[in-house]
Design a protein around this motif. Structure first.
Motif, PDB file in Angstrom:
ATOM      1  N   ILE A 388       0.848  -1.185   0.000  1.00  0.00           N
ATOM      2  CA  ILE A 388       0.000   0.000   0.000  1.00  0.00           C
ATOM      3  C   ILE A 388       0.888   1.241   0.000  1.00  0.00           C
ATOM      4  N   LEU A 389       0.695   2.103  -1.009  1.00  0.00           N
ATOM      5  CA  LEU A 389       1.430   3.361  -1.082  1.00  0.00           C
ATOM      6  C   LEU A 389       0.642   4.499  -0.438  1.00  0.00           C
ATOM      7  N   ALA A 390      -0.688   4.394  -0.492  1.00  0.00           N
ATOM      8  CA  ALA A 390      -1.557   5.407   0.117  1.00  0.00           C
ATOM      9  C   ALA A 390      -2.871   4.751   0.511  1.00  0.00           C
ATOM     10  N   GLN A 391      -3.402   5.145   1.664  1.00  0.00           N
ATOM     11  CA  GLN A 391      -4.682   4.617   2.131  1.00  0.00           C
ATOM     12  C   GLN A 391      -5.330   5.670   3.052  1.00  0.00           C
ATOM     13  N   PRO A 392      -5.930   6.707   2.456  1.00  0.00           N
ATOM     14  CA  PRO A 392      -6.417   7.826   3.247  1.00  0.00           C
ATOM     15  C   PRO A 392      -7.787   7.628   3.894  1.00  0.00           C
ATOM     16  N   ASP A 393      -8.499   6.574   3.520  1.00  0.00           N
ATOM     17  CA  ASP A 393      -9.875   6.405   3.999  1.00  0.00           C
ATOM     18  C   ASP A 393      -9.931   5.744   5.380  1.00  0.00           C
ATOM     19  N   PRO A 394     -11.055   5.891   6.091  1.00  0.00           N
ATOM     20  CA  PRO A 394     -11.215   5.243   7.396  1.00  0.00           C
ATOM     21  C   PRO A 394     -11.158   3.720   7.276  1.00  0.00           C
ATOM     22  N   PRO A 395     -10.746   3.027   8.345  1.00  0.00           N
ATOM     23  CA  PRO A 395     -10.660   1.560   8.300  1.00  0.00           C
ATOM     24  C   PRO A 395     -12.032   0.908   8.220  1.00  0.00           C
ATOM     25  N   LEU A 396     -12.074  -0.202   7.516  1.00  0.00           N
ATOM     26  CA  LEU A 396     -13.307  -0.994   7.432  1.00  0.00           C
ATOM     27  C   LEU A 396     -13.499  -1.831   8.685  1.00  0.00           C
ATOM     28  N   ALA A 397     -12.415  -2.360   9.246  1.00  0.00           N
ATOM     29  CA  ALA A 397     -12.531  -3.330  10.330  1.00  0.00           C
ATOM     30  C   ALA A 397     -11.299  -3.295  11.216  1.00  0.00           C
ATOM     31  N   ALA A 398     -11.454  -3.836  12.410  1.00  0.00           N
ATOM     32  CA  ALA A 398     -10.301  -4.156  13.253  1.00  0.00           C
ATOM     33  C   ALA A 398      -9.904  -5.579  12.905  1.00  0.00           C
TER      34      ALA A 398
END
Length: 430
Positions: A388-398
């Protein structure tokens, strides 16, 4: 169960040959695969004409395991391919066990045929076989098949060692490099990519017929299993547009059968053919596969990508692993070239910067995934080399691994769009 002391011992070669050889004799054979694996079951189906079901004691509750094993009820024989070594599993048990093939053999009373690579040894192989026979009293070693036998003398010595410890030899396979199937980083190259697959499997079958005692092998099979209808698995929606082509092929037959049994309708479409998902679908599901091999073609599928964006304005879209990458902003292929993807999530992934991510996963949803509400627990696995180079969104899960350690790859969510690197196997017990 066809098992071995370790990976690379020749299980898959033998399994494919046995499935086709038995089917050619008119035997209805139900194949199974132990553990999480999308690729081998597709070869199983090509070999014998029946869907192969994964059985996973870490990710699946006992009721699901039992219902899937019962899919053999209308067959003459069941044949299960173990993963890794027979007793190999994770340290912390999951829903029904550690994921070892031996647990399935014990649960269902399936005798084990052990494939032994005897390259570089002869009588000493019997010590390995004897250890496996005595390791777990609940697992029956019905016999061994010697693999990579160098000569008639080599076979004679190996057989003498087995006779000395009272273990039956059901076959001896000579070395034959021509029977190797090409591999990729997730295992074998997918079944659908072989233009000569049927001829290759036929060659495996001829090889097995020439060197394995099929009558003796069938005689060692255990009693039958009662037939049962597929277990109903709660689907993420009732009308599911499912991407299915060479780039999106990683779907488990038990999930699809379970969703259908619960009343869901599956609506296949091909992003590689620039087909849009069904306009009346409640949910679009992009499974994993090898989108990085087709990134340019996917980027050019403007009709399909536009339809995904339109769908996401009113209804959910979810991607698993490869499907997750396609929902992101961009995918960098192995050569370093960046390809514009759907842009429904902010993630950018790269195959030019390879790192293996592997293992079981337990996910507790922080946000809804289609019809799965926040708080739903899911069991599955992760297996990919992308970074992953970028992942700006909120997490889907723990997300945690099989030992309960926190995993950084949480998936992500934006509006009605969700994605994850973990592949769903079953709902997890809380």
């Amino acid at each position: 169960m066809i098992a071995a002391p370790a990976s690379g011992s020749g299980k898959t070669t033998l399994m494919l040959g046995l499935l086709r050889a038995l089917a050619d004799e008119g035997v209805a054979v139900q194949p199974f695969k132990s553990g999480p694996d999308y690729i081998d079951p597709a070869f199983h189906r090509a070999a014998c004409g029946r869907d192969s079901y994964n059985l996973d004691s870490w990710a699946m509750p006992g009721a699901l395991l039992d219902s899937l094993a019962a899919m053999a009820g209308d067959a003459d024989m069941a044949l299960a391919e173990a993963s890794m070594g027979l007793f190999d599993g994770v340290a912390t048990p999951g829903q029904s066990g550690s994921g070892a093939g031996a647990e399935l053999a014990r649960r269902f009373g399936w005798p084990v045929v052990l494939v032994l690579d005897v390259g570089g040894q002869a009588q000493s192989a019997a010590a390995t076989a004897l250890g496996f026979a005595r390791y777990d009293p609940g697992v029956t070693i019905a016999g061994v098949i010697l693999n990579r036998v160098a000569s008639a003398r080599h076979e004679r010595l190996a057989r003498a060692g087995m006779a000395a410890v009272g273990i039956d030899v059901l076959g001896a396979l000579p070395r034959d490099a021509s029977l190797r199937l090409p591999e990729r980083h997730l295992g074998l190259v997918q079944a659908g990519e072989h233009p000569d697959l049927d001829a290759r499997i036929a060659a495996h079958a001829a090889f097995v017929r020439a060197h394995v005692d099929l009558v003796a092998l069938r005689a060692r099979a255990a009693g039958g299993i009662a037939h049962a209808a597929p277990t109903r698995l709660v689907p993420p929606a009732q009308r599911i547009a499912l991407a299915r082509d060479a780039a999106f092929s990683f779907t488990y037959p038990h999930l699809l059968a379970g969703w259908r049994a619960a009343g869901a309708t599956l609506l296949p479409f091909s992003p590689l053919a620039d087909e849009p998902p069904a306009h009346d679908a409640d949910l679009v599901w992009l499974p994993g596969g090898y989108p990085e091999l087709h990134a340019g073609k996917i980027a050019a599928a403007t009709r399909c990508l536009g339809a995904l964006r339109d769908h996401a304005t009113t209804r959910p879209v979810h991607g698993e692993c490869g499907g997750y990458m396609v929902l992101g902003e961009a995918l960098v292929d192995a050569t370093g070239q960046s390809h514009r993807m759907a842009g429904l999530l902010g993630m950018v992934t790269s195959h030019a910067q390879r790192r293996l991510h592997l293992g079981y996963r337990r996910a507790s949803l922080a946000r809804a995934l289609g019809g799965y509400a926040p708080g739903t627990a899911l069991a599955g696995h992760e297996f990919h080399y992308s970074s992953i180079l970028a992942q700006p969104d909120p997490p889907l899960a723990a997300v945690t691994d099989s030992d309960g350690a926190v995993v950084a790859e949480t998936g992500s969510a934006r509006g009605r769009v969700t994605g994850s690197f973990f592949h769903l196997i079953a709902a997890a017990e809380r």
